[in-house]
Design an enzyme around this catalytic site. Sequence first.
Site, short mmCIF file in Angstrom:
data_model
loop_
_atom_site.label_atom_id
_atom_site.label_comp_id
_atom_site.label_asym_id
_atom_site.label_seq_id
_atom_site.Cartn_x
_atom_site.Cartn_y
_atom_site.Cartn_z
N ASP A 79 0.86 -1.18 0.00
CA ASP A 79 0.00 0.00 0.00
C ASP A 79 0.89 1.23 0.00
OD1 ASP A 79 0.96 -0.15 2.61
OD2 ASP A 79 -0.84 -1.20 3.27
N ASP A 81 1.66 5.03 1.52
CA ASP A 81 1.42 6.02 2.56
C ASP A 81 2.05 7.33 2.11
OD1 ASP A 81 0.27 4.07 4.12
OD2 ASP A 81 2.12 3.62 5.21
N ASP A 163 11.43 3.62 12.41
CA ASP A 163 12.24 2.56 13.02
C ASP A 163 13.60 2.34 12.34
OD1 ASP A 163 10.84 1.58 10.85
OD2 ASP A 163 9.93 -0.10 11.90
P1 ATP Z 1 5.19 -3.57 5.30
O1 ATP Z 1 5.63 -3.44 3.89
O2 ATP Z 1 5.35 -4.94 5.79
O3 ATP Z 1 3.85 -2.94 5.58
P2 ATP Z 1 6.17 -1.23 6.56
O4 ATP Z 1 7.56 -0.78 6.86
O5 ATP Z 1 5.40 -0.43 5.55
O6 ATP Z 1 6.27 -2.74 6.14
P3 ATP Z 1 4.10 -0.55 8.39
O7 ATP Z 1 3.68 -1.21 9.65
O8 ATP Z 1 3.13 -0.42 7.29
O9 ATP Z 1 5.39 -1.31 7.90
O10 ATP Z 1 4.65 0.89 8.80
C1 ATP Z 1 4.79 1.98 7.91
C2 ATP Z 1 5.98 2.83 8.34
O11 ATP Z 1 5.77 3.34 9.67
C3 ATP Z 1 7.30 2.09 8.42
O12 ATP Z 1 7.95 2.01 7.18
C4 ATP Z 1 8.08 2.91 9.42
O13 ATP Z 1 8.62 4.06 8.79
C5 ATP Z 1 6.99 3.36 10.39
N1 ATP Z 1 6.87 2.44 11.53
C6 ATP Z 1 6.09 1.33 11.61
N2 ATP Z 1 6.21 0.73 12.80
C7 ATP Z 1 7.07 1.47 13.50
C8 ATP Z 1 7.60 1.39 14.82
N3 ATP Z 1 7.28 0.38 15.63
N4 ATP Z 1 8.47 2.34 15.22
C9 ATP Z 1 8.81 3.36 14.40
N5 ATP Z 1 8.35 3.50 13.16
C10 ATP Z 1 7.50 2.58 12.70
MG MG Z 2 3.26 -0.73 5.10
#
Ligand code: ATP
Ligand code: MG
Length: 467
Positions: A79, A81, A163
């Site tokens: 997705d 963001d 993160d």
């Molecule tokens: P995926 O592709 O599996 O969704 P993702 O990195 O996009 O991985 P999300 O949970 O969708 O994971 O989170 C979106 C963004 O928010 C991450 O890329 C990161 O920048 C931030 N984020 C998510 N979880 C945390 C956390 N626990 N602490 C700090 N930043 C976070």
């Molecule tokens: Mg994501």
Amino acid sequence: MIRKLLHRVFNRKPAAPVPLSSSSSSGLRIISCRQHRITRDHISSCALKVTSELQEAGYAAFVVGGAARDVLLGLEPKDFDVATNATPEEVRSIFRRSRIIGRRFRLVHVMCGPETVEVSTFRGSMPLGEDNEGAPHVHADEHGRLLRDNVFGSQEEDARRRDFTVNALFFDPVKGEIWDYLDGYEDIEAKRLRIIGDPIRRYREDPVRMLRAVRLAAKLDMQIDAGTAAPIADLAPLLQNVPPSRLFDEMLKLLLSGHASACVLDLRRRGLHHGLLPMLDAILEQPLGERFIMLALENTDQRVREEKPVSPGFLFAALLWHEVLTAWDARQHTGEKVIPALHQAMSDVLAIQNKKLAIPHRYDAIMKEIWAMQPRFTGRSGRRPFRLLENPRFRAAYDFMLLRCESGELDRELGKWWEAFQRADPREREAMLLKDDTPGKRKRSRARKKPASVGEPALRNKGAIRE
Ligand code: ATP
Ligand code: MG
């Protein structure tokens, strides 16, 4: 259109600070599309529309997080963001099909056709530490876990509160630029997963980041940087302070990532599995348990990669099966009857499990059905196999039984028999039935009042399950 024009005239805000050179004192590096080769074609039409309309209205707007990272790695983002310096209300006023969601930190969902893009305002994290009186700030618990991070911030603060460096890149699809405050681009190229800031403090703020490190390293085929990996073994117990529902969400992401088997092995290697599935380490140490779980996970990974549906209930039933077996066995040894002992064992295991990693109750029914149907596969005489075939959950329970055969818990012949029985025509099925020569069985089954799903042959111990 008029709304947008009014916005542009009256609501104009300075866009995010534009650095004079491609690298500024804050460490910001701007990477042009000549270097990174990502074009707007890599971005969904909705994310493109949202970023360009926000920019036209005078705001800064970037594709961020997992989407920016995945596009750079040549993966297809799940997705998109968007992060912006517009407030949720300002975003809401620009897009007719949008709504503000969330209470703690408000976000905007912008809809274009079937697609939804999540738009968040740049966020900072509140500094940890002590107040003037030496008392800890109220937004962290006694282990340093952040309880609130819901303040607006600058773009750079937004990068720093994320993160991992590879998750902190901002892609501007209009100008084709990547804004990188933390050397995430270099880490993408080196395939290195590096936490932002001091690893110990960042894991204390949010222990789930340790699980995310394992999941993302497997998904992105990256190495966890040595400094990022080092404190994990010591800090793993902090996962016990994370609310169980949050752990469940993160574990589900991990198990459905298409890399579950690699992740579970890595969790174990780093000592991160203790708080998640009680006794998972004990299970993985028994050859039968380990084989069974690894087969279930490999199966799931295969299905995810083939884009076939995966049932979390089935997966959790598999992960907990050997615990059910142990509890079942123990109850029978104290003299409990076979089937009540199984049902009690199932409830015991779910109760223990729920204290750690709250598996939502909506999965309980399917897990229990799959488990409760297992003894019925050994009944291959009379009408029992026919009744089992008609059960709406037959397919899931059958797949589960095949895993038990494959792992060596059951004789493979049983799996083959059921496979053939399903394919056979009515006459062949009758011929396949085994003679029911268990003493007293016929009499007992006639007298039995229990529903068909419960009364099945006595299985005094795990060994007896083998046919
Ligand atoms: P995926 O592709 O599996 O969704 P993702 O990195 O996009 O991985 P999300 O949970 O969708 O994971 O989170 C979106 C963004 O928010 C991450 O890329 C990161 O920048 C931030 N984020 C998510 N979880 C945390 C956390 N626990 N602490 C700090 N930043 C976070
Ligand atoms: Mg994501």
